[in-house]
Design a protein around this motif. Structure first.
Motif, PDB file in Angstrom:
ATOM      1  N   GLU A 192       0.827  -1.204   0.000  1.00  0.00           N
ATOM      2  CA  GLU A 192       0.000   0.000   0.000  1.00  0.00           C
ATOM      3  C   GLU A 192       0.863   1.257   0.000  1.00  0.00           C
ATOM      4  O   GLU A 192       0.558   2.239  -0.701  1.00  0.00           O
ATOM      5  CB  GLU A 192      -0.926   0.001   1.220  1.00  0.00           C
ATOM      6  N   GLU A 193       1.940   1.253   0.782  1.00  0.00           N
ATOM      7  CA  GLU A 193       2.840   2.411   0.801  1.00  0.00           C
ATOM      8  C   GLU A 193       3.535   2.583  -0.545  1.00  0.00           C
ATOM      9  O   GLU A 193       3.738   3.714  -1.014  1.00  0.00           O
ATOM     10  CB  GLU A 193       3.865   2.241   1.921  1.00  0.00           C
ATOM     11  N   LEU A 194       3.883   1.478  -1.175  1.00  0.00           N
ATOM     12  CA  LEU A 194       4.512   1.558  -2.498  1.00  0.00           C
ATOM     13  C   LEU A 194       3.530   2.074  -3.540  1.00  0.00           C
ATOM     14  O   LEU A 194       3.906   2.833  -4.435  1.00  0.00           O
ATOM     15  CB  LEU A 194       5.046   0.179  -2.908  1.00  0.00           C
ATOM     16  N   ARG A 195       2.259   1.683  -3.416  1.00  0.00           N
ATOM     17  CA  ARG A 195       1.253   2.204  -4.355  1.00  0.00           C
ATOM     18  C   ARG A 195       1.115   3.724  -4.210  1.00  0.00           C
ATOM     19  O   ARG A 195       0.952   4.434  -5.201  1.00  0.00           O
ATOM     20  CB  ARG A 195      -0.095   1.520  -4.121  1.00  0.00           C
ATOM     21  N   GLU A 196       1.186   4.195  -2.987  1.00  0.00           N
ATOM     22  CA  GLU A 196       1.113   5.641  -2.784  1.00  0.00           C
ATOM     23  C   GLU A 196       2.344   6.324  -3.375  1.00  0.00           C
ATOM     24  O   GLU A 196       2.248   7.383  -4.013  1.00  0.00           O
ATOM     25  CB  GLU A 196       1.005   5.954  -1.290  1.00  0.00           C
ATOM     26  N   TYR A 197       3.516   5.689  -3.197  1.00  0.00           N
ATOM     27  CA  TYR A 197       4.759   6.259  -3.718  1.00  0.00           C
ATOM     28  C   TYR A 197       4.719   6.347  -5.244  1.00  0.00           C
ATOM     29  O   TYR A 197       5.130   7.350  -5.847  1.00  0.00           O
ATOM     30  CB  TYR A 197       5.945   5.401  -3.270  1.00  0.00           C
ATOM     31  N   TYR A 198       4.222   5.284  -5.893  1.00  0.00           N
ATOM     32  CA  TYR A 198       4.168   5.249  -7.357  1.00  0.00           C
ATOM     33  C   TYR A 198       2.883   5.880  -7.910  1.00  0.00           C
ATOM     34  O   TYR A 198       2.608   5.772  -9.101  1.00  0.00           O
ATOM     35  CB  TYR A 198       4.267   3.802  -7.852  1.00  0.00           C
ATOM     36  N   TYR A 202       4.259  10.642  -7.924  1.00  0.00           N
ATOM     37  CA  TYR A 202       5.500  10.136  -8.526  1.00  0.00           C
ATOM     38  C   TYR A 202       5.959  11.063  -9.659  1.00  0.00           C
ATOM     39  O   TYR A 202       7.159  11.308  -9.839  1.00  0.00           O
ATOM     40  CB  TYR A 202       5.277   8.717  -9.048  1.00  0.00           C
ATOM     41  N   ALA A 203       4.991  11.584 -10.417  1.00  0.00           N
ATOM     42  CA  ALA A 203       5.327  12.468 -11.533  1.00  0.00           C
ATOM     43  C   ALA A 203       5.974  13.762 -11.059  1.00  0.00           C
ATOM     44  O   ALA A 203       6.733  14.394 -11.806  1.00  0.00           O
ATOM     45  CB  ALA A 203       4.071  12.784 -12.350  1.00  0.00           C
ATOM     46  N   GLU A 204       5.697  14.152  -9.810  1.00  0.00           N
ATOM     47  CA  GLU A 204       6.272  15.386  -9.295  1.00  0.00           C
ATOM     48  C   GLU A 204       7.774  15.264  -9.071  1.00  0.00           C
ATOM     49  O   GLU A 204       8.465  16.274  -8.909  1.00  0.00           O
ATOM     50  CB  GLU A 204       5.581  15.775  -7.993  1.00  0.00           C
ATOM     51  N   GLN A 205       8.286  14.023  -9.065  1.00  0.00           N
ATOM     52  CA  GLN A 205       9.719  13.795  -8.851  1.00  0.00           C
ATOM     53  C   GLN A 205      10.532  13.854 -10.136  1.00  0.00           C
ATOM     54  O   GLN A 205      11.763  13.768 -10.107  1.00  0.00           O
ATOM     55  CB  GLN A 205       9.922  12.434  -8.183  1.00  0.00           C
ATOM     56  N   LEU A 206       9.861  14.014 -11.282  1.00  0.00           N
ATOM     57  CA  LEU A 206      10.573  13.957 -12.554  1.00  0.00           C
ATOM     58  C   LEU A 206      11.541  15.118 -12.725  1.00  0.00           C
ATOM     59  O   LEU A 206      12.648  14.948 -13.252  1.00  0.00           O
ATOM     60  CB  LEU A 206       9.572  13.933 -13.706  1.00  0.00           C
TER      61      LEU A 206
END
Length: 210
Positions: A192-198, A202-206
């Protein structure tokens, strides 16, 4: 099980025959203006490298069209490097072995542009300003002195139907969070935490602030 293997290049020629005139004579040492146009339209490429012992890596690179590649002259191009996972497998290879192979894609097109040459890792130069995205300059650029450039035919894309949406089935395999937890079970995050991360953030980290 006993395998039958190819032993030398002559056997390959016997199996497949000689290339056509066009295939045998399509490679060049410099960019044509149409190649420059292709590079300006390409948002994605694959970079093949190998270390000093020959172990290989292929890394994807992507940016908006016009921001991925900068053409310095008809024999030199530069590719922008943005924040990533920090493994730098391909770049570590280049430090040991400068030879690279690149394949540039344009969405919807089956043909691709292949570039082979020698690369160097450049940490700053005036042309970095030409590769800004959302106000951010590249962290580094891969500068390639071209030794060979040619167009690659569309047969692989035609066979795979890669650009045909009706053939797509993203749900045929688990989502990235499930894959990550299954393949790296020692990862501290839950699925669940990984789903939130991805997720959407996630696009904001590009293109983060530097």
């Amino acid at each position: 099980m006993e395998w039958t293997t190819v032993r030398d290049a002559a056997e390959l020629t016997e199996m497949f025959g000689e290339p056509s005139f066009r295939a045998a004579n399509k490679d060049r040492r410099t960019l044509h203006p149409l190649d420059v146009q292709w590079l300006a339209a390409s948002p994605f490429c694959l970079i093949g490298t190998s270390d000093a012992s020959g172990r290989c890596d292929v890394s994807p690179k992507g940016d908006p069209p016009g921001s991925l590649v900068h053409v310095l002259d008809d024999a030199t191009i530069a590719l922008a490097e943005r924040p990533g996972n920090r493994r730098m497998d391909g770049y570590r290879n280049i430090v040991e072995n400068p030879f690279v192979g690149l394949n540039f894609f344009v969405p919807g097109r089956g043909d691709t542009l292949r570039v082979n040459g020698r690369a160097s890792l450049v940490t700053d130069a005036p042309f970095f300003d030409e590769l800004q995205v959302k106000g951010h300059r590249p962290i580094m650029c891969l500068v390639v002195d071209i030794e060979q450039v040619f167009r690659h035919c569309a047969k692989a894309f035609m066979r795979s139907k890669l650009w045909q949406p009706e053939t797509w089935d993203a749900d045929a395999i688990p989502d990235v969070a499930t894959l990550t937890k299954a393949l790296i079970p020692q990862a501290p995050e839950t699925v669940e935490e990984l789903r939130e991360y991805y997720g959407p953030s996630y696009a904001e980290q590009l293109y983060p602030k530097q």
